[in-house]
Design an enzyme around this catalytic site. Structure first.
Site, PDB file in Angstrom:
ATOM      1  N   LYS A 196       0.846  -1.199   0.000  1.00 10.00           N
ATOM      2  CA  LYS A 196       0.000   0.000   0.000  1.00 10.00           C
ATOM      3  C   LYS A 196       0.877   1.244   0.000  1.00 10.00           C
ATOM      4  O   LYS A 196       1.531   1.566   0.983  1.00 10.00           O
ATOM      5  CB  LYS A 196      -0.921   0.051   1.223  1.00 10.00           C
ATOM      6  CG  LYS A 196      -1.997   1.122   1.019  1.00 10.00           C
ATOM      7  CD  LYS A 196      -2.633   1.598   2.297  1.00 10.00           C
ATOM      8  CE  LYS A 196      -1.847   2.659   3.002  1.00 10.00           C
ATOM      9  NZ  LYS A 196      -1.678   3.931   2.236  1.00 10.00           N
ATOM     10  N   GLY A 248       7.103   4.867   8.203  1.00 13.33           N
ATOM     11  CA  GLY A 248       6.223   6.021   8.375  1.00 13.33           C
ATOM     12  C   GLY A 248       6.388   6.619   9.751  1.00 13.33           C
ATOM     13  O   GLY A 248       7.473   6.550  10.342  1.00 13.33           O
ATOM     14  N   SER A 249       5.303   7.181  10.281  1.00 10.89           N
ATOM     15  CA  SER A 249       5.397   7.891  11.548  1.00 10.89           C
ATOM     16  C   SER A 249       5.508   6.929  12.730  1.00 10.89           C
ATOM     17  O   SER A 249       5.007   5.803  12.682  1.00 10.89           O
ATOM     18  CB  SER A 249       4.174   8.783  11.733  1.00 10.89           C
ATOM     19  OG  SER A 249       3.003   8.007  11.764  1.00 10.89           O
ATOM     20  N   THR A 250       6.147   7.395  13.779  1.00 12.99           N
ATOM     21  CA  THR A 250       6.270   6.609  15.003  1.00 12.99           C
ATOM     22  C   THR A 250       4.885   6.309  15.571  1.00 12.99           C
ATOM     23  O   THR A 250       4.625   5.207  16.062  1.00 12.99           O
ATOM     24  CB  THR A 250       7.121   7.378  16.032  1.00 12.99           C
ATOM     25  OG1 THR A 250       8.414   7.596  15.444  1.00 12.99           O
ATOM     26  CG2 THR A 250       7.296   6.608  17.310  1.00 12.99           C
ATOM     27  N   GLU A 251       3.995   7.282  15.434  1.00 15.38           N
ATOM     28  CA  GLU A 251       2.627   7.140  15.940  1.00 15.38           C
ATOM     29  C   GLU A 251       1.934   5.919  15.305  1.00 15.38           C
ATOM     30  O   GLU A 251       1.403   5.056  16.001  1.00 15.38           O
ATOM     31  CB  GLU A 251       1.898   8.437  15.590  1.00 15.38           C
ATOM     32  CG  GLU A 251       0.485   8.552  16.030  1.00 15.38           C
ATOM     33  CD  GLU A 251      -0.214   9.708  15.282  1.00 15.38           C
ATOM     34  OE1 GLU A 251       0.477  10.540  14.641  1.00 15.38           O
ATOM     35  OE2 GLU A 251      -1.447   9.740  15.327  1.00 15.38           O
ATOM     36  N   GLY A 253       3.435   3.532  13.657  1.00 10.46           N
ATOM     37  CA  GLY A 253       4.245   2.359  13.987  1.00 10.46           C
ATOM     38  C   GLY A 253       3.808   1.729  15.300  1.00 10.46           C
ATOM     39  O   GLY A 253       3.719   0.505  15.424  1.00 10.46           O
ATOM     40  N   GLU A 270      10.201   0.991  10.306  1.00  7.53           N
ATOM     41  CA  GLU A 270      11.221   2.030  10.137  1.00  7.53           C
ATOM     42  C   GLU A 270      10.520   3.351  10.364  1.00  7.53           C
ATOM     43  O   GLU A 270       9.679   3.758   9.575  1.00  7.53           O
ATOM     44  CB  GLU A 270      11.830   1.919   8.745  1.00  7.53           C
ATOM     45  CG  GLU A 270      13.225   2.486   8.681  1.00  7.53           C
ATOM     46  CD  GLU A 270      13.233   3.840   8.040  1.00  7.53           C
ATOM     47  OE1 GLU A 270      13.231   4.833   8.809  1.00  7.53           O
ATOM     48  OE2 GLU A 270      13.203   3.917   6.814  1.00  7.53           O
ATOM     49  N   CYS A 304      13.587  10.555   6.960  1.00  7.79           N
ATOM     50  CA  CYS A 304      13.581  10.105   8.342  1.00  7.79           C
ATOM     51  C   CYS A 304      14.952  10.286   8.978  1.00  7.79           C
ATOM     52  O   CYS A 304      15.064  10.487  10.177  1.00  7.79           O
ATOM     53  CB  CYS A 304      13.141   8.654   8.421  1.00  7.79           C
ATOM     54  SG  CYS A 304      13.971   7.634   7.208  1.00  7.79           S
ATOM     55  N   GLU A 401      10.210  15.272  15.694  1.00  2.53           N
ATOM     56  CA  GLU A 401      10.491  15.210  14.262  1.00  2.53           C
ATOM     57  C   GLU A 401       9.635  16.246  13.534  1.00  2.53           C
ATOM     58  O   GLU A 401       8.412  16.250  13.656  1.00  2.53           O
ATOM     59  CB  GLU A 401      10.177  13.807  13.729  1.00  2.53           C
ATOM     60  CG  GLU A 401      10.524  13.660  12.265  1.00  2.53           C
ATOM     61  CD  GLU A 401      10.397  12.225  11.769  1.00  2.53           C
ATOM     62  OE1 GLU A 401       9.327  11.624  11.955  1.00  2.53           O
ATOM     63  OE2 GLU A 401      11.373  11.720  11.171  1.00  2.53           O
TER      64      GLU A 401
HETATM   65  P1  NAI Z   1       1.814   8.076   8.399  1.00  2.00           P
HETATM   66  O1  NAI Z   1       2.601   7.213   9.305  1.00  2.00           O
HETATM   67  O2  NAI Z   1       0.399   8.387   8.751  1.00  2.00           O
HETATM   68  O3  NAI Z   1       1.798   7.427   6.924  1.00  2.00           O
HETATM   69  C1  NAI Z   1       2.683   6.447   6.442  1.00  2.00           C
HETATM   70  C2  NAI Z   1       1.910   5.333   5.759  1.00  2.00           C
HETATM   71  O4  NAI Z   1       1.100   4.657   6.723  1.00  2.00           O
HETATM   72  C3  NAI Z   1       0.932   5.815   4.679  1.00  2.00           C
HETATM   73  O5  NAI Z   1       0.908   4.851   3.644  1.00  2.00           O
HETATM   74  C4  NAI Z   1      -0.396   5.827   5.421  1.00  2.00           C
HETATM   75  O6  NAI Z   1      -1.502   5.695   4.576  1.00  2.00           O
HETATM   76  C5  NAI Z   1      -0.253   4.615   6.305  1.00  2.00           C
HETATM   77  N1  NAI Z   1      -1.103   4.609   7.511  1.00  2.00           N
HETATM   78  C6  NAI Z   1      -1.607   5.673   8.183  1.00  2.00           C
HETATM   79  N2  NAI Z   1      -2.302   5.253   9.255  1.00  2.00           N
HETATM   80  C7  NAI Z   1      -2.237   3.894   9.274  1.00  2.00           C
HETATM   81  C8  NAI Z   1      -2.750   2.885  10.136  1.00  2.00           C
HETATM   82  N3  NAI Z   1      -3.466   3.177  11.224  1.00  2.00           N
HETATM   83  N4  NAI Z   1      -2.482   1.597   9.855  1.00  2.00           N
HETATM   84  C9  NAI Z   1      -1.732   1.272   8.783  1.00  2.00           C
HETATM   85  N5  NAI Z   1      -1.239   2.182   7.926  1.00  2.00           N
HETATM   86  C10 NAI Z   1      -1.473   3.484   8.162  1.00  2.00           C
HETATM   87  O7  NAI Z   1       2.622   9.413   8.209  1.00  2.00           O
HETATM   88  P2  NAI Z   1       2.023  10.853   7.778  1.00  2.00           P
HETATM   89  O8  NAI Z   1       0.756  11.129   8.527  1.00  2.00           O
HETATM   90  O9  NAI Z   1       1.931  10.894   6.329  1.00  2.00           O
HETATM   91  O10 NAI Z   1       3.173  11.797   8.312  1.00  2.00           O
HETATM   92  C11 NAI Z   1       3.200  12.168   9.678  1.00  2.00           C
HETATM   93  C12 NAI Z   1       4.600  12.285  10.189  1.00  2.00           C
HETATM   94  O11 NAI Z   1       5.237  11.023  10.151  1.00  2.00           O
HETATM   95  C13 NAI Z   1       5.516  13.179   9.379  1.00  2.00           C
HETATM   96  O12 NAI Z   1       5.350  14.509   9.743  1.00  2.00           O
HETATM   97  C14 NAI Z   1       6.853  12.625   9.723  1.00  2.00           C
HETATM   98  O13 NAI Z   1       7.290  13.164  10.949  1.00  2.00           O
HETATM   99  C15 NAI Z   1       6.606  11.148   9.913  1.00  2.00           C
HETATM  100  N6  NAI Z   1       6.961  10.351   8.723  1.00  2.00           N
HETATM  101  C16 NAI Z   1       8.105   9.594   8.743  1.00  2.00           C
HETATM  102  C17 NAI Z   1       8.494   8.895   7.625  1.00  2.00           C
HETATM  103  C18 NAI Z   1       9.739   8.095   7.606  1.00  2.00           C
HETATM  104  O14 NAI Z   1      10.338   7.929   6.550  1.00  2.00           O
HETATM  105  N7  NAI Z   1      10.160   7.510   8.722  1.00  2.00           N
HETATM  106  C19 NAI Z   1       7.743   8.965   6.376  1.00  2.00           C
HETATM  107  C20 NAI Z   1       6.522   9.730   6.469  1.00  2.00           C
HETATM  108  C21 NAI Z   1       6.189  10.401   7.601  1.00  2.00           C
END
Ligand code: NAI
Ligand code: MG
Length: 490
Positions: A196, A248-251, A253, A270, A304, A401
């Site tokens: 996804k 993606g986000s720690t939240e 994760g 990650e 990240c 972050e």
């Molecule tokens: P996010 O963690 O919400 O999104 C990342 C992925 O997870 C997307 O594909 C999203 O659709 C999916 N996702 C969202 N909620 C989910 C859930 N409950 N269960 C499974 N999948 C889910 O990140 P977002 O909201 O786009 O960005 C928020 C913050 O996260 C950013 O400001 C940044 O600090 C951090 N981030 C870190 C990344 C990294 O490379 N470590 C990449 C993107 C964001």
């Protein structure tokens, strides 16, 4: 003094007054609408719903993307399971490798188009998608293809076996590269995949689906379902997957970790970072300044492992700060399709709001803000490259972050102080050390709690080296041999 100021001013003006050099968008074939990629075919979503994907540099709509619901996710997982049982796990490893090599080759053939689409959909500068994202994506397929029939050498005497179906969820900062990063090792080790992409940047993953068709990858081996967090959660909670790989986000994760607790699902996560760059007085200062600029402004700070904190030894603080300010003035911010652009568009309105909020918080906390004097385009989501000085360890801009082009600068006197300050964070993904002394580098690398430490360079990636974090930055490693380990049972 007056003279050098003038030369500097000339330099800024000439950098900013370069003639526009836009990459043509004509090569990008973007359909009006994209369906879900399930079992080798593009299928309409049972939700009957679609969402828009826009160009964050102009706010124009690029295409409509299918929204996968629970039933669609189920279909994709069933397709992946069938492909695993009936085709992929039975295929001789060297045949598997051929498909993966073929995918890598087609990515190379279509590199220009993929780079343009990546930039249109995500806002990153074309020079970055062209020179980094797309070549690195091809390299990941190429590197992992080589391992497919050599797994017994990768894991000697341990009889490596695939896990089954991998659910993979990726973010918007390196869309195609993250897809490659996740799909390539999964396929090489004999797993099948449901991926996804992030809702803001699905286009290159859907182009990758077309590449899978062109490569004749057996139906169901990789399925691509589009949608936002709910779709991701359906995938995580589906009983038919054996492994979840998330970036993606720690939240999110943490949510994923909770939802799979008590199941047999394996996971690699990650997550975020708050990397420290540390400059000692004996460092090659100009090189360090370039590395710091690259570390935080590369990809608008949507990285990240972005070097979002800087620790400068007190004796060179003034010098480094002045050089950073001068360099920031020369950065070209604006149209990501322009080949001269250094800093493109922020990926979404939502992310821009997050960043702008931190700019406010930083000032309220008492830090001093410095921004480039550049003008920003009227339409689209942009942020000026920003540095904060007078930052305290407890400030939110030094702890959280931000994921934008924002650097928080602090000083230190001794090595121990630098280490203590750099480690004083909930994250532990990466760090950078700048010094002339090899012994100092080794001392630092053994004491910094970070998964990746760069010395006298920053943001260097290679498919052969593992990447991943400590603490709230997640667990598991991706890339290299370690990355294969996340997809096998030994
Ligand atoms: P996010 O963690 O919400 O999104 C990342 C992925 O997870 C997307 O594909 C999203 O659709 C999916 N996702 C969202 N909620 C989910 C859930 N409950 N269960 C499974 N999948 C889910 O990140 P977002 O909201 O786009 O960005 C928020 C913050 O996260 C950013 O400001 C940044 O600090 C951090 N981030 C870190 C990344 C990294 O490379 N470590 C990449 C993107 C964001
Ligand atoms: Mg989100």
């Amino acid at each position: 003094m007056a003279k050098s100021k003038n030369t500097l001013k000339l330099k800024f003006d000439s950098a900013r007054n370069l003639d526009p050099a836009p990459e043509s968008a004509a090569i990008a074939k973007i359909a009006d609408r994209y369906e879900l990629f399930i079992n080798g075919k593009f299928e309409k979503p049972s939700s009957k719903k679609y969402f828009d994907t826009i160009n964050p540099a102009t706010e124009e709509k690029l295409s409509s993307i299918a929204l996968a619901n629970k039933a669609d996710v189920d279909k994709a997982v069933v397709a992946a399971r069938n492909a695993y049982d009936k085709v992929w796990k039975k295929l001789p490893a060297k045949e598997r490798a051929k498909y993966i090599f073929r995918i890598s080759r087609i990515i190379q053939e279509k590199a220009r188009e993929l780079a343009v689409i990546e930039t249109l959909d995500g806002g990153k500068p074309i020079k970055e998608s062209r020179d980094f994202d797309i070549p690195a994506a091809a390299n990941h397929f190429f590197y992992n293809a080589g391992w497919a029939d050599k797994l017994e050498y990768a894991f000697p005497n341990r009889n490596p076996k695939p896990l089954g179906v991998a659910g993979q969820i990726i973010p918007w900062n390196f869309p195609l590269l993250m897809a490659a990063w996740k799909i390539a090792p999964a396929l090489a080790t004999g797993n099948t995949v449901v991926l996804k992409p992030a809702e803001n940047t699905s286009l290159t993953a859907l182009k990758l689906a077309e590449i899978f068709q062109e490569a004749d990858l057996p139906p169901g081996v990789v399925n691509i379902i589009t949608g936002a967090g709910n779709t991701g959660a359906e995938l995580v909670n589906h009983p038919g997957i054996n492994k979840i790989a998330f970036t993606g986000s720690t939240e999110v994760g943490k949510i994923i970790q909770k939802s799979i607790a008590g199941t047999n699902k394996k996971a690699t996560l990650e997550l975020g970072g708050k990397a420290a760059n540390i400059i000692f007085e004996d460092a090659p200062i100009d090189q360090a300044v370039e590395g710091i600029i690259n570390g935080i402004f590369f990809n608008q700070g949507h990285v990240c492992c972005a070097g979002s904190r800087l620790f400068v030894q007190e004796s060179v603080y003034k010098l480094v700060l002045q050089k950073l300010k001068d360099r920031i003035e020369t950065l070209i911010v604006g149209n990501p399709m322009d080949k001269n652009t250094d800093i493109g568009a922020i990926n979404s309105k939502q992310q821009l709001d997050v960043i702008n909020n931190y700019l406010k918080i930083g000032q309220q906390e008492g830090s001093e803000i410095f921004q480039s004097s550049c003008a920003l385009p009227k339409k689209g989501f942009y942020c000026k490259p920003t540095i904060f000085t007078n930052v305290a360890q407890s400030h939110r801009i030094a702890q959280e972050e931000i994921f934008g082009p924002v650097l928080a600068i602090q000083t230190f006197r001794t090595i121990d102080e630098a280490i203590e300050k750099a480690n004083n964070t909930a994250f532990g993904l990466s760090a950078g050390v700048w010094t002339d002394k090899g012994s100092k580098i080794f001392n630092m690398t053994s004491k910094l709690r970070a998964g990746v430490i760069w010395a006298n360079t920053y943001n260097k990636f290679d498919p052969t080296s593992p990447f991943g974090g400590y603490k709230e930055s997640g667990f598991g490693r991706e890339g290299g041999l370690h990355g294969l380990g996340g997809y096998v049972e030994v």
